[in-house]
Each structure stands twice: as C-alpha cells, then as structure tokens.
Design an enzyme around this catalytic site. Structure first.
Site, PDB file in Angstrom:
ATOM      1  N   SER A 142      41.504  55.150 -58.199  1.00 36.02           N
ATOM      2  CA  SER A 142      40.713  55.245 -56.978  1.00 36.02           C
ATOM      3  C   SER A 142      39.290  54.752 -57.224  1.00 36.02           C
ATOM      4  O   SER A 142      38.659  55.124 -58.213  1.00 36.02           O
ATOM      5  CB  SER A 142      40.700  56.706 -56.511  1.00 36.02           C
ATOM      6  OG  SER A 142      39.735  56.923 -55.508  1.00 36.02           O
ATOM      7  N   HIS A 191      39.278  58.706 -60.516  1.00 41.47           N
ATOM      8  CA  HIS A 191      38.357  58.111 -59.551  1.00 41.47           C
ATOM      9  C   HIS A 191      37.204  57.436 -60.289  1.00 41.47           C
ATOM     10  O   HIS A 191      36.562  58.043 -61.145  1.00 41.47           O
ATOM     11  CB  HIS A 191      37.811  59.163 -58.589  1.00 41.47           C
ATOM     12  CG  HIS A 191      36.881  58.585 -57.553  1.00 41.47           C
ATOM     13  ND1 HIS A 191      37.307  57.713 -56.575  1.00 41.47           N
ATOM     14  CD2 HIS A 191      35.536  58.716 -57.374  1.00 41.47           C
ATOM     15  CE1 HIS A 191      36.279  57.354 -55.823  1.00 41.47           C
ATOM     16  NE2 HIS A 191      35.193  57.947 -56.297  1.00 41.47           N
ATOM     17  N   SER A 192      36.944  56.157 -59.965  1.00 41.47           N
ATOM     18  CA  SER A 192      35.843  55.382 -60.522  1.00 41.47           C
ATOM     19  C   SER A 192      35.972  55.325 -62.052  1.00 41.47           C
ATOM     20  O   SER A 192      36.970  54.817 -62.562  1.00 41.47           O
ATOM     21  CB  SER A 192      34.511  55.979 -60.056  1.00 41.47           C
ATOM     22  OG  SER A 192      33.455  55.078 -60.230  1.00 41.47           O
ATOM     23  N   MET A 193      35.002  55.840 -62.800  1.00 44.88           N
ATOM     24  CA  MET A 193      35.149  55.864 -64.249  1.00 44.88           C
ATOM     25  C   MET A 193      36.434  56.571 -64.657  1.00 44.88           C
ATOM     26  O   MET A 193      37.094  56.198 -65.641  1.00 44.88           O
ATOM     27  CB  MET A 193      33.954  56.558 -64.908  1.00 44.88           C
ATOM     28  CG  MET A 193      34.006  56.583 -66.442  1.00 44.88           C
ATOM     29  SD  MET A 193      32.724  57.600 -67.220  1.00 44.88           S
ATOM     30  CE  MET A 193      33.482  59.229 -67.096  1.00 44.88           C
ATOM     31  N   ALA A 234      39.232  56.394 -63.222  1.00 42.48           N
ATOM     32  CA  ALA A 234      40.357  55.465 -63.120  1.00 42.48           C
ATOM     33  C   ALA A 234      40.486  54.642 -64.395  1.00 42.48           C
ATOM     34  O   ALA A 234      41.599  54.388 -64.870  1.00 42.48           O
ATOM     35  CB  ALA A 234      40.180  54.555 -61.907  1.00 42.48           C
TER      36      ALA A 234
END
Length: 255
Positions: free
Chosen positions: A122, A95-97, A99
């Site tokens: 994500s 998720h975010s970083m 990803a």
C-alpha cells in the site's frame, strides 16, 4: 485488549481473532508504530487475525535503538515471523516503507519454504521503479514539511517542539533506512500481490504501483482508491473489503 504474539516483542494483536483461519502481519510506514493498525484490526476481526509489527524505538519499544538498515530490519522481522509457534497460514500487509519491508520479508519467507498466502502493498511504488535520485527528507525541517504535505498529522502537533522530539528520532532512522536501501533484483515472488494506492498520492502514482506485477508470478491486482498517501484512514471499509475478498478468493482457489 492488546496481546503480544507469544513472547516476541515484534507483534501486537489489538483485536484477537484466534478462530480466524489466517493471520495478517501488518507493517507500518516510516515513523509509524503498531497502533496505526488498530482500526484495520477492528475492521477485519473476526474474519482475519491482525498482528501489527512494532518496530524498535517506538511506543513500548522506545528504549531500544531505532534500526537504520532496512535489510537488517527485514531479517529481524522475518526471523520473528518464521519462529511463530503455530503453522497457521498468514499474509503480509505493508504501507509505504512497510510495503518495502513486507516485500523483503516475503522474499525471505519464500526462501525458507514458508511464504505468505498473499502480499498486500500500500502507498509504495514497485521496487523496480526506485531510483537513486528519488528525493527523501534529510533534515528535521524537511521531515516536518513532508509530514505537512502528506497531511500525516495535525499542524498544531507538528509545531510543538516536545511532540517533535517524540516522533523525529524514529523518522530520522526510518528515512535513513529507506535512503540507503537499494533494490536487489531477483526472481519474482510466487506469492500473489495486491497493490493499493490513493489517486492523489504523489509518492505512489498508480502507474508506478502497477509495476508491482513485475515482482510476482502468483497473480496481481491493483486497486486505486480516492485519497492521498494516507487514504487508508478515510477508505478503511473499502480496504478491508479488498483484503477479505482477496483472501477468500485465494482460499477458494487453493481448496
């Protein structure tokens, strides 16, 4: 009961599912820790055995220095993942970083000949959409304001100086790692990629998430769910259904 994965400090298994046919290694966002994925581990067990990544410098690894180089962090995670004692198939979720990191770990795993069965990214635009002038928080004040904008935690906690000193060191390090990271063009992954984003996430608008298809030859899906950057918290059932449905489909295709 939380279990470590073997002797490594990198992974936390909050809802052990040893009979599951596949492990999902989950990588948290900037400033995040393995415990962020407790709800996901609960939702996916016993069908999927979730192992959350614990970055240095937080929770039970608080005494270790934070990593400020994303490539080096990806190297270290990939090394720990590839040293698993069994050869059970696995997938990656970030998720975010996380990803960005999951993508880099998948690259390294494929180069070693043991790529993941699937990659879920994500809340993060595709690497080819990163720009050198993309704004990221730099000062502590900017970091706190960004957390407010993302509705990442309650305003009362953000205003507490003692709480700030608990979360700011990890966030400083993570934002430094993201700021200094530049995408290295290379061949597309062979791993299937599934991108997820919130329809109100200003950090990852659907059009930029859709460009993840440029980074794989293994098949691509995009899912846009209601919510902002942390849509996972409110849409966990749908996210879990997307993950299990995708993994079941890929397993059927492989069979």
């Amino acid at each position: 009961m939380t279990q470590a994965t073997g002797a490594t400090p990198w992974f936390r298994n909050f809802r052990p599912a040893p009979q599951a046919p596949l492990r999902l290694f989950a990588l948290p966002h900037a400033g995040g820790s393995a415990s962020f994925f407790v709800p996901m581990a609960t939702a996916l067990s016993p069908a999927v055995d979730v192992h959350a990544v614990q970055y240095p410098g937080r929770q039970d690894r608080r005494a270790e220095p934070n990593e400020t180089d994303l490539e080096r962090l990806a190297d270290r995670i990939a090394e720990a993942l590839l040293a698993r004692p069994d050869g059970r198939p696995y997938a990656l979720f970030g998720h975010s970083m996380g990803a960005m990191l999951a993508f880099e770990v998948a690259r390294r795993a494929e180069s070693a000949g043991v790529g993941p069965a699937a990659l879920f990214v994500s809340g993060r635009q595709a690497p080819c959409q990163d720009r050198a002038d993309d704004w990221l928080p730099f000062t502590d004040e900017e970091i706190i304001e960004e957390l407010r904008a993302l509705d990442a935690t309650s305003a009362g906690l953000l205003d507490d100086p003692e709480v700030q000193q608990m979360f700011l060191p990890a966030l400083r390090a993570d934002y430094r790692a993201v700021r200094s990271h530049h995408h290295r063009p290379g061949p597309p992954l062979r791993t299937p990629v599934t991108a997820l984003t919130g329809d109100a996430d200003h950090l990852c608008v659907p059009a930029k998430a859709d460009f993840w298809r440029e980074h794989t030859d293994g098949g691509f899906e995009l899912h846009v769910l209601p919510g902002g950057h942390f849509f996972l918290a409110d849409r966990l059932d749908e996210v879990a259904a997307i993950i299990t449905g995708r993994l079941l489909h890929l397993s059927a295709v492989a069979a």
